[in-house]
Design an enzyme around this catalytic site. Structure first.
Site, mmCIF file in Angstrom:
data_model
loop_
_atom_site.group_PDB
_atom_site.id
_atom_site.type_symbol
_atom_site.label_atom_id
_atom_site.label_comp_id
_atom_site.label_asym_id
_atom_site.label_seq_id
_atom_site.Cartn_x
_atom_site.Cartn_y
_atom_site.Cartn_z
ATOM 1 N N GLU A 1 0.819 -1.205 0.000
ATOM 2 C CA GLU A 1 0.000 0.000 0.000
ATOM 3 C C GLU A 1 0.860 1.265 0.000
ATOM 4 O O GLU A 1 0.641 2.177 -0.803
ATOM 5 C CB GLU A 1 -0.934 0.008 1.208
ATOM 6 C CG GLU A 1 -1.794 1.246 1.330
ATOM 7 C CD GLU A 1 -2.781 1.367 0.184
ATOM 8 O OE1 GLU A 1 -2.726 2.390 -0.526
ATOM 9 O OE2 GLU A 1 -3.607 0.459 -0.005
ATOM 10 N N ILE B 1 -18.491 8.116 -16.744
ATOM 11 C CA ILE B 1 -18.441 6.659 -16.888
ATOM 12 C C ILE B 1 -19.868 6.135 -16.830
ATOM 13 O O ILE B 1 -20.574 6.362 -15.833
ATOM 14 C CB ILE B 1 -17.582 6.013 -15.777
ATOM 15 C CG1 ILE B 1 -16.216 6.711 -15.688
ATOM 16 C CG2 ILE B 1 -17.423 4.520 -16.034
ATOM 17 C CD1 ILE B 1 -15.406 6.694 -16.962
ATOM 18 N N ASP C 1 1.095 4.061 -3.061
ATOM 19 C CA ASP C 1 0.721 5.462 -2.851
ATOM 20 C C ASP C 1 1.860 6.408 -3.192
ATOM 21 O O ASP C 1 1.672 7.414 -3.888
ATOM 22 C CB ASP C 1 0.285 5.674 -1.403
ATOM 23 C CG ASP C 1 -1.039 4.996 -1.077
ATOM 24 O OD1 ASP C 1 -1.802 4.728 -2.018
ATOM 25 O OD2 ASP C 1 -1.292 4.735 0.110
ATOM 26 N N ASP D 1 -23.228 9.011 -10.373
ATOM 27 C CA ASP D 1 -23.773 7.734 -9.929
ATOM 28 C C ASP D 1 -22.957 7.230 -8.744
ATOM 29 O O ASP D 1 -21.793 7.618 -8.561
ATOM 30 C CB ASP D 1 -23.773 6.705 -11.062
ATOM 31 C CG ASP D 1 -22.401 6.505 -11.681
ATOM 32 O OD1 ASP D 1 -21.522 5.936 -11.007
ATOM 33 O OD2 ASP D 1 -22.198 6.917 -12.839
ATOM 34 N N SER E 1 -7.433 1.964 -3.741
ATOM 35 C CA SER E 1 -6.149 2.462 -3.249
ATOM 36 C C SER E 1 -5.333 3.051 -4.388
ATOM 37 O O SER E 1 -4.503 3.930 -4.161
ATOM 38 C CB SER E 1 -5.345 1.316 -2.619
ATOM 39 O OG SER E 1 -5.816 1.002 -1.345
ATOM 40 N N GLY F 1 -24.156 11.127 -15.966
ATOM 41 C CA GLY F 1 -24.139 12.016 -14.814
ATOM 42 C C GLY F 1 -23.582 11.316 -13.583
ATOM 43 O O GLY F 1 -22.930 10.270 -13.673
#
Length: 599
Positions: free
Chosen positions: A298, A559, A302, A579, A516, A577
């Protein structure tokens, strides 16, 4: 930052506290029982030390929120006129009478100033005491609780009380009723030395991106820094190293960013950054373990992508320490809270902060006590009022409980009724942060694990009214009725790629997936927008959501394909729009830049 709290003279403190048994106590907080999956074992050892955080009421918080809305609203005359550290602390400070009353209560148990720690705004008091003393002070009994899946144990209670006269001066005390299991958000893919199958096109040649620009077809199977800049229309934009703009990512749960892996990643994906480094900041004793064995997937993800995408913007990595889960047969020194309060306490006390901060950790909203969640959320609001953009990944369980495998999800309420419900994630559900969902492939579709839905704690903020109402009206009548809160804050706000990111881990290249990936990616493009604004003499964007819902959405790629299954359902669908799968969509940097410069 590590607390330097002196050990209390245990026996003396108990003797001093005896007279409190005659004071009328009233329950301050209680829950039906431990959340699903937790089981009570024996009583906690009386000499086990527990770190209690006491939140004091903030009478000026409505004024702080008013400032936040004004400085974050592009239509308001105060837009961008952010508060200083001192101004936010003044609005977070307790009433002087509260400070006196709580100090007197603590002193009656032998807890003097040298035994405690106060936050910069004095709105949190931290003490470390034996369980026996905590039980005396809170008129409760602590037990050891063990989680059936993970096997981890914690010391908690399901109810605690305070003297009646103290209730108005104490908002909450934790750890008491909180059974969170903070986790980094990654799908079940986690780590793989080979790319996942399922590409929708050949890996050679070029594809056409949403902005009409060419994208290397290999990006449909492997996401790199170059792929993201091509896909999100930022090729050729160069950030400044000297204009004062900064970016940061956070690390928890002993996730360490490995510097050798970072340099290898730079050599592979952004050679211009090779040899550059980041500012390491330890919070609450967070370590900087550079052994290969300690490298965290992780933390590597990042830092590698956020810092690689924004180079040469000066980067920061916050390593926040926290005690491991309690081990009944080991000498675990201290039980502590989930770490957001420690991190918030640290950054709130700093005069200067990175303008964009990404976090890829969270937990099921319902496992965080409501009053604790609202208090932490207000801490994020204070950062927004200072002009900081805070982004969180939306989770990897679709509409479920964070488990990316729909077959093993546990979608039950923990209020004692055990009814089936969708499980939103926190802090992504906080209305004062920007929540980032996930996509995959080119053309982009919603990735199946993209966390989304509606908060059961936080009502829908005004900035979401138009967009979210339009989505809800598009649903067939009765869709998932009773499984979600249609009046709650909708998540996510935006999205970014979250599948097959090529990183370096322990000297080897491999692939990771999860929101992530999405949060540091979207945060990087926000940082680029801040870079442009600061270079032009404008303030940073700060709390993004009012701008995103007012104007910024026009700079996002909508999307419209995909869904986020969970809890035995297909979840919500991506659509035209906003979602609750991908929010308003993924960045088109050139369009966003034009909109950001006009704000």
């Amino acid at each position: 930052m590590r607390l330097s709290l002196l050990a209390l003279p245990f026996a003396a403190a108990l003797v001093k506290a005896v007279h409190h048994r005659d004071i009328p106590y009233k329950i301050k907080e209680s829950i039906q029982g431990p959340p699903r999956g937790w089981h009570r074992n024996g009583p906690a050892p009386p000499d086990h030390r527990i770190e209690l955080k006491i939140a004091l009421p903030q009478p000026h918080s409505p004024i702080l929120e008013k400032h936040l809305w004004e400085v974050s609203n592009p239509k308001h005359e105060r837009y961008g006129a952010y508060l200083s550290k001192e101004e936010t602390e003044e609005l977070m400070a307790p009433h002087p009478e509260t400070l006196d009353v709580v100090s007197e209560w603590l002193s009656s148990y032998g807890i003097e100033e040298e035994h405690l720690y106060r936050s910069s705004a004095q709105d949190w008091v931290t003490i470390r005491v034996p369980v026996a003393l905590a039980e005396e002070m809170l008129d409760t009994k602590y037990h050891i609780y063990t989680h059936s899946d993970s096997g981890e144990s914690i010391v908690r209670t399901t109810s605690y009380s305070l003297p009646e006269g103290l209730h108005e001066h104490v908002e909450l005390i934790q750890p008491t009723t909180m059974f969170t299991r903070l986790k980094s958000f990654k799908s079940t893919l986690h780590w793989s030395n080979t790319v996942s199958s399922g590409s929708l096109s050949p890996s050679t040649g070029t594809l056409t991106g949403p902005a009409g620009n060419p994208i290397d077809a290999s990006c449909n199977g492997t996401i790199t820094i170059t792929c993201l800049k091509e896909l999100y229309n930022a090729v050729g934009y160069n950030t400044s190293a000297t204009n004062g703009n900064k970016i940061a990512v956070t690390g928890y749960l002993e996730q360490y960013a490995n510097n050798m892996d970072l340099q290898q990643f730079f050599q592979l994906e952004n050679p211009m950054a090779d040899g550059s480094n980041y500012t390491f900041v330890s919070v609450n004793g967070g370590l900087n373990n550079q052994s290969y064995a300690a490298a965290g997937v992780e933390a590597n993800l990042d830092t590698q992508f956020a810092f690689g995408l924004t180079y040469p913007t000066p980067p920061t990595f916050y390593s926040t320490g926290g005690s491991p889960p309690y081990i009944p047969d080991a000498l675990t020194p201290t039980d502590s809270n989930e770490p957001y309060v420690n991190w918030l306490d640290y950054v709130s006390s700093q005069e200067y902060l990175p303008q964009t901060i990404s976090t890829s950790y969270g937990d099921d909203e319902q496992t965080v006590p409501y009053n604790y969640a609202t208090r932490v959320c207000l801490g994020f609001a204070a950062l927004g009022a200072r002009g900081i953009s805070i982004l969180f990944s939306s989770g990897d369980g679709g509409v479920g409980d964070g488990d990316a495998n729909p077959a093993t999800q546990q979608c039950f309420s923990n209020d004692g009724t055990n009814k089936t419900i969708f499980i939103p994630e926190f802090p992504a559900a906080c209305p004062y942060v920007t929540s980032v969902g996930g996509t995959n492939y080119i053309p982009e579709t919603a990735v199946f694990f993209s966390g989304g839905g509606f908060s059961n704690y936080f009502p829908r903020p005004d900035y979401q009214n138009t967009a979210v109402s339009k989505y809800l009206q598009s649903l067939a009548p009765g869709t998932y009725e009773g499984l979600y809160n249609p009046n709650g804050r909708g998540i996510p706000d935006v999205a970014a790629q979250a599948w097959n990111f090529l990183i370096v881990y322990q000297g080897q290249t491999g692939y990771v997936a999860g929101t992530s990936c999405a949060s540091p990616t979207f945060a990087s493009f926000v940082s680029m927008l801040n870079d442009a604004r600061i270079s032009a003499g404008k303030p940073p964007l700060g709390f993004l959501n009012p701008w995103l819902y007012e104007a910024g959405y026009a700079g996002l790629n909508d999307i419209t394909v995909g869904n986020n299954p969970g809890c035995g359902t297909e979840g919500f669908n991506a659509t035209i729009g906003w979602d609750p799968v991908t929010g308003f969509g993924t960045p088109n940097f050139e369009k966003l830049l034009s909109l950001a410069m006009a704000a």
